[in-house]
Motif scaffolding. Sequence first.
Motif, PDB file in Angstrom:
ATOM      1  N   VAL A 106       0.851  -1.188   0.000  1.00  0.00           N
ATOM      2  CA  VAL A 106       0.000   0.000   0.000  1.00  0.00           C
ATOM      3  C   VAL A 106       0.884   1.234   0.000  1.00  0.00           C
ATOM      4  O   VAL A 106       1.815   1.348   0.800  1.00  0.00           O
ATOM      5  CB  VAL A 106      -0.923   0.029   1.245  1.00  0.00           C
ATOM      6  CG1 VAL A 106      -1.782   1.283   1.251  1.00  0.00           C
ATOM      7  CG2 VAL A 106      -1.781  -1.211   1.325  1.00  0.00           C
ATOM      8  N   PRO A 108       0.387   5.760  -0.732  1.00  0.00           N
ATOM      9  CA  PRO A 108      -0.630   6.798  -0.914  1.00  0.00           C
ATOM     10  C   PRO A 108      -0.858   7.133  -2.384  1.00  0.00           C
ATOM     11  O   PRO A 108       0.062   7.123  -3.188  1.00  0.00           O
ATOM     12  CB  PRO A 108      -0.057   8.008  -0.167  1.00  0.00           C
ATOM     13  CG  PRO A 108       0.973   7.454   0.750  1.00  0.00           C
ATOM     14  CD  PRO A 108       1.518   6.235   0.075  1.00  0.00           C
ATOM     15  N   SER A 109      -2.106   7.440  -2.709  1.00  0.00           N
ATOM     16  CA  SER A 109      -2.468   7.845  -4.066  1.00  0.00           C
ATOM     17  C   SER A 109      -2.016   9.281  -4.323  1.00  0.00           C
ATOM     18  O   SER A 109      -2.097  10.138  -3.447  1.00  0.00           O
ATOM     19  CB  SER A 109      -3.973   7.749  -4.259  1.00  0.00           C
ATOM     20  OG  SER A 109      -4.349   8.282  -5.500  1.00  0.00           O
ATOM     21  N   LEU A 131      -1.920  -1.373  -3.826  1.00  0.00           N
ATOM     22  CA  LEU A 131      -3.081  -0.577  -3.444  1.00  0.00           C
ATOM     23  C   LEU A 131      -2.638   0.868  -3.248  1.00  0.00           C
ATOM     24  O   LEU A 131      -1.593   1.126  -2.657  1.00  0.00           O
ATOM     25  CB  LEU A 131      -3.704  -1.123  -2.168  1.00  0.00           C
ATOM     26  CG  LEU A 131      -4.205  -2.561  -2.251  1.00  0.00           C
ATOM     27  CD1 LEU A 131      -4.652  -3.047  -0.880  1.00  0.00           C
ATOM     28  CD2 LEU A 131      -5.342  -2.668  -3.247  1.00  0.00           C
ATOM     29  N   GLU A 133      -3.784   4.070  -1.471  1.00  0.00           N
ATOM     30  CA  GLU A 133      -4.692   4.581  -0.442  1.00  0.00           C
ATOM     31  C   GLU A 133      -5.181   5.981  -0.815  1.00  0.00           C
ATOM     32  O   GLU A 133      -4.379   6.870  -1.117  1.00  0.00           O
ATOM     33  CB  GLU A 133      -3.960   4.637   0.901  1.00  0.00           C
ATOM     34  CG  GLU A 133      -4.853   4.937   2.062  1.00  0.00           C
ATOM     35  CD  GLU A 133      -4.102   4.847   3.379  1.00  0.00           C
ATOM     36  OE1 GLU A 133      -4.773   4.831   4.408  1.00  0.00           O
ATOM     37  OE2 GLU A 133      -2.848   4.806   3.378  1.00  0.00           O
ATOM     38  N   GLY A 134      -6.498   6.136  -0.852  1.00  0.00           N
ATOM     39  CA  GLY A 134      -7.091   7.415  -1.209  1.00  0.00           C
ATOM     40  C   GLY A 134      -7.555   7.487  -2.657  1.00  0.00           C
ATOM     41  O   GLY A 134      -8.185   8.458  -3.057  1.00  0.00           O
TER      42      GLY A 134
END
Length: 198
Positions: A106, A108-109, A131, A133-134
């Motif tokens: 994961v 952050p986006s 993934l 996140e966001g």
Amino acid sequence: MTTKLETLEAALRNALGDHIQELTVALGEITIVVKASNSLAAMRVLRDHADLRFEQLIDLCGVDYSTYGDGAWDGLRFAAVTHLLSIRHNWRLRVRVFAADDELPVVPSLCDIWPAANWFEREAFDLYGMLFEGHRDLRRILTDYGFIGHPFRKDFPVSGYVEMRYDADQKRVIYQPVTIEPRENVPRIIREENYGIK
């Protein structure tokens, strides 16, 4: 006299400070490594700081380092690698952010900072299982919705387990076990001395 690369390196160290885990200069390019927990703050600085102004995200991709360097890699497995461009300063930069967990990667986006990251992040999710996140719409983009696994991971089977084809009788796409026998492809070698020369 300082070169353009040295000026960029100094500006990066000045603006980002402790956010930079590693900075390397190779082949006329700068690559920085930033922790996932600090990546959003660092990316905002890269975009907004007057000495940097990386206003354009050119590319974002996933990388699986599990077999990097013939298995000599001794770090985290998955990274999101972002390529940025400063039109104002005519600079390019590569930013590498490693996911802290190899089992569930994961990071952050970046969609709120650079909207162009949207489809790139979806691609990295689809092909590597990373993934973001966001991210507001993280779903597959290249493989079928029912596809199981992430085909760019180094541990993904080369031949796969199922194949997909259209069945005219059922008028739909069906999945069935792979029927292709594994084979070795031997390239055709042309050994003519004047081949291709007229």
